[in-house]
Design an enzyme around this catalytic site. Structure first.
Site, mmCIF file in Angstrom:
data_model
loop_
_atom_site.group_PDB
_atom_site.id
_atom_site.type_symbol
_atom_site.label_atom_id
_atom_site.label_comp_id
_atom_site.label_asym_id
_atom_site.label_seq_id
_atom_site.Cartn_x
_atom_site.Cartn_y
_atom_site.Cartn_z
ATOM 1 N N GLY A 239 9.707 3.283 -1.167
ATOM 2 C CA GLY A 239 10.707 2.682 -2.032
ATOM 3 C C GLY A 239 11.655 1.705 -1.379
ATOM 4 O O GLY A 239 12.421 1.028 -2.070
ATOM 5 N N GLU A 273 6.219 7.259 2.797
ATOM 6 C CA GLU A 273 5.163 6.570 2.050
ATOM 7 C C GLU A 273 5.559 5.130 1.749
ATOM 8 O O GLU A 273 5.621 4.728 0.586
ATOM 9 C CB GLU A 273 4.907 7.317 0.729
ATOM 10 C CG GLU A 273 4.564 8.784 0.888
ATOM 11 C CD GLU A 273 4.521 9.535 -0.453
ATOM 12 O OE1 GLU A 273 4.988 8.990 -1.481
ATOM 13 O OE2 GLU A 273 4.014 10.661 -0.472
ATOM 14 N N PRO A 274 5.863 4.319 2.758
ATOM 15 C CA PRO A 274 6.286 2.950 2.484
ATOM 16 C C PRO A 274 5.110 2.078 2.047
ATOM 17 O O PRO A 274 4.008 2.192 2.574
ATOM 18 C CB PRO A 274 6.822 2.476 3.843
ATOM 19 C CG PRO A 274 6.021 3.240 4.836
ATOM 20 C CD PRO A 274 5.753 4.591 4.209
ATOM 21 N N GLY A 275 5.353 1.234 1.084
ATOM 22 C CA GLY A 275 4.326 0.289 0.645
ATOM 23 C C GLY A 275 4.837 -1.130 0.761
ATOM 24 O O GLY A 275 4.534 -1.868 1.694
ATOM 25 N N ARG A 312 3.485 -9.805 -11.319
ATOM 26 C CA ARG A 312 4.864 -9.337 -11.124
ATOM 27 C C ARG A 312 5.920 -10.169 -11.862
ATOM 28 O O ARG A 312 6.827 -9.592 -12.448
ATOM 29 C CB ARG A 312 5.192 -9.252 -9.631
ATOM 30 C CG ARG A 312 4.315 -8.224 -8.883
ATOM 31 C CD ARG A 312 4.815 -7.950 -7.469
ATOM 32 N NE ARG A 312 6.043 -7.221 -7.496
ATOM 33 C CZ ARG A 312 7.241 -7.739 -7.338
ATOM 34 N NH1 ARG A 312 7.383 -9.021 -7.065
ATOM 35 N NH2 ARG A 312 8.310 -6.995 -7.424
ATOM 36 N N CYS A 342 -3.841 -18.333 -21.610
ATOM 37 C CA CYS A 342 -3.320 -18.574 -22.962
ATOM 38 C C CYS A 342 -2.337 -17.486 -23.376
ATOM 39 O O CYS A 342 -2.592 -16.718 -24.309
ATOM 40 C CB CYS A 342 -4.475 -18.626 -23.946
ATOM 41 S SG CYS A 342 -5.794 -19.657 -23.332
ATOM 42 N N GLU A 343 -1.256 -17.371 -22.655
ATOM 43 C CA GLU A 343 -0.193 -16.410 -22.955
ATOM 44 C C GLU A 343 1.109 -17.077 -22.526
ATOM 45 O O GLU A 343 1.183 -17.638 -21.433
ATOM 46 C CB GLU A 343 -0.324 -15.146 -22.077
ATOM 47 C CG GLU A 343 -1.571 -14.348 -22.231
ATOM 48 C CD GLU A 343 -1.464 -13.276 -23.309
ATOM 49 O OE1 GLU A 343 -0.365 -13.091 -23.871
ATOM 50 O OE2 GLU A 343 -2.493 -12.653 -23.591
HETATM 51 C C1 LIG Z 1 4.303 3.472 -5.288
HETATM 52 C C2 LIG Z 1 4.586 4.656 -4.487
HETATM 53 C C3 LIG Z 1 5.026 4.539 -3.158
HETATM 54 C C4 LIG Z 1 5.314 3.219 -2.496
HETATM 55 O O1 LIG Z 1 6.428 2.595 -3.024
HETATM 56 P P1 LIG Z 1 7.018 1.281 -2.325
HETATM 57 O O2 LIG Z 1 8.182 0.920 -3.173
HETATM 58 O O3 LIG Z 1 5.958 0.242 -2.367
HETATM 59 O O4 LIG Z 1 7.403 1.636 -0.946
HETATM 60 C C5 LIG Z 1 5.208 5.694 -2.433
HETATM 61 N N1 LIG Z 1 4.985 6.913 -2.975
HETATM 62 C C6 LIG Z 1 4.567 7.064 -4.252
HETATM 63 C C7 LIG Z 1 4.332 8.410 -4.779
HETATM 64 C C8 LIG Z 1 4.353 5.943 -5.053
HETATM 65 O O5 LIG Z 1 3.947 6.106 -6.308
#
Ligand SMILES: *Cc1c(COP(=O)(O)O)cnc(C)c1O
Length: 417
Positions: A239, A273-275, A312, A342-343
């Site tokens: 997050g 869990e960084p994305g 996004r 076409c949107e």
């Molecule tokens: C999407 C998600 C993440 C990653 O979130 P980011 O904002 O990209 O860091 C981590 N854990 C869970 C369970 C998620 O659904």
């Protein structure tokens, strides 16, 4: 150090002019910087130096094999939300005992697959799911390692579509009922309760919400200990936000300090869990100006990337900086930068100030590495675009552009037609 930089008014990724990649690969396309991906992963991981932790990259931000392979090479784990992501993760070389599985709607076949592979932990989001995992584990003669995902009811102060830890969100088990769920879990024969989990949302730009969530989790950990339920893993989710425009999110070091301050000394292994924070600013889309037109109301720049390539802007009202690949230094105009679909929702930017462009000019849509390609679709039978990874003065296509044959693969015209 930023690896998307201008040299002599020309935008480079690491040591390669983007114009040169576009000549070879065509547009639109995604480009990722290897050095940036690596630096971001290491910065996050190193921020927790000295802490017993596992950084599980959140696959859903970017599941491209090459990108996941890089993080598995660096010793990372993986956070998955589907059987498909488990399949990809294993292909990318992640060891199952570094994979955590979240998501409110795990199907039986997906649960079985994860049990058979022996993942590190299921993050369970409902009582019915808990009972289902216990039943499936019994049938497969396994013990399912599991954490309960708690919804701590904190406001992450982000876009409502990406907030996940408030009462009104579908995620996790209410903090008030979490203890009851743990007591149920502790009695189930085929379950091994090993952790506590939360994930409160995405693109969070302050440490406050993370700290608030962690205070709530600490209270639960204490209650668990008091009832003799001993967990070993504390999963704090992902997050952490990034700069798209003018946001000033905490650096991973600052984030780590905030977490360490609240958690204090602990024997728990921390999971993250960084994305977005790892991949978001490591990727761009390169698109070409097809046409320009002006109405009495507006200027439009029509480009060859659409909402099917990057959803996004229209889905989350997200801002992506858009830069010329070759800066000709012209005057600034205000324009809507739109795709060919076409949107009316097919735009990359609305009312954006941008230097005047002409047909054939290349534009870079910045910060597109997270929730970019993974959310792309074949809408309007548009071909999915290629992905390229740049490493120093070298670059390679890591996903080929689709061909027309790919569009109809798997389709069947029934015999009665
Ligand atoms: C999407 C998600 C993440 C990653 O979130 P980011 O904002 O990209 O860091 C981590 N854990 C869970 C369970 C998620 O659904």
């Amino acid at each position: 150090m930023n690896h998307f930089i201008y040299r002599d008014k020309e935008l480079y990724c690491e040591k390669v002019p983007i114009r040169k990649i576009a000549q070879k690969v065509g547009t639109p396309m995604y480009i990722y910087s290897y050095a940036t991906l690596k630096r971001h992963f290491m910065a996050f991981n190193d921020a927790f130096k000295g802490v017993n932790r596992l950084v599980c990259f959140s696959a859903k931000a970017n599941t491209s094999l090459a990108i996941m392979k890089l993080f598995s090479n660096l010793g990372g784990g993986l956070d998955i939300v589907s059987g498909g992501e488990l399949y990809r993760g294993l292909k990318a070389g992640f060891s199952p005992n570094k994979i955590v599985y979240s998501g409110v709607g795990k199907r039986i076949d997906e649960i079985d697959y994860a049990l058979k592979m022996g993942i590190l932990m299921f993050n369970v989001e409902s009582l019915e799911e808990l009972e289902t995992i216990d039943r499936r584990a019994g049938l497969l003669k396994k013990k399912a390692p599991l954490a309960i995902r708690v919804n701590p009811d904190v406001d992450p102060k982000t876009h409502p579509y990406i907030s996940t830890g408030m009462k009104k969100n579908k995620f996790g088990i209410n903090i008030e009922t979490a203890m009851a769920a743990y007591k149920v879990a502790a009695k189930l024969k085929n379950i091994k309760v090993i952790g506590l989990d939360c994930h409160i949302g995405s693109q969070i730009t302050q440490t406050g919400p993370f700290k608030d969530a962690l205070y709530s989790l600490k209270a639960i950990i204490k209650e668990l200990t008091d009832c003799g339920i001993n967990i070993r893993h504390l999963d704090l989710g992902g997050g952490l936000g990034i700069t798209y425009n003018e946001e000033e999110p905490p650096h991973p070091v600052e984030y780590a300090e905030a977490i360490k301050e609240v958690i204090g000394d602990t024997r728990l292994k921390l999971i993250f869990e960084p994305g977005r924070v790892i991949v978001g600013n490591a990727g761009i889309i390169v698109t070409k100006v097809l046409y320009r037109k002006s109405t009495t109301a507006k200027e439009f720049i029509i480009v060859d990337a659409g909402m099917n390539d990057l959803i996004r802007p229209t889905l989350y009202e997200a801002f992506h900086a858009i830069k010329p690949v070759v800066d000709s230094g012209g005057e600034e105009i205000k324009a809507d930068i739109v795709g060919p679909i076409c949107e009316s929702g097919d735009f990359l930017a609305l009312g954006r100030k941008i230097k005047k462009v002409k047909q054939g000019d290349l534009l870079a849509v910045m910060s597109s590495g997270a929730y970019g390609f993974v959310m792309s679709s074949n809408y309007c039978s548009r071909l999915k675009i290629p992905e390229v990874m740049v490493n120093g003065d070298n670059f390679q296509v890591i996903r080929k552009r689709q061909k027309y044959e790919d569009l109809t693969r798997g389709e069947i015209i029934p015999s009665f037609l």
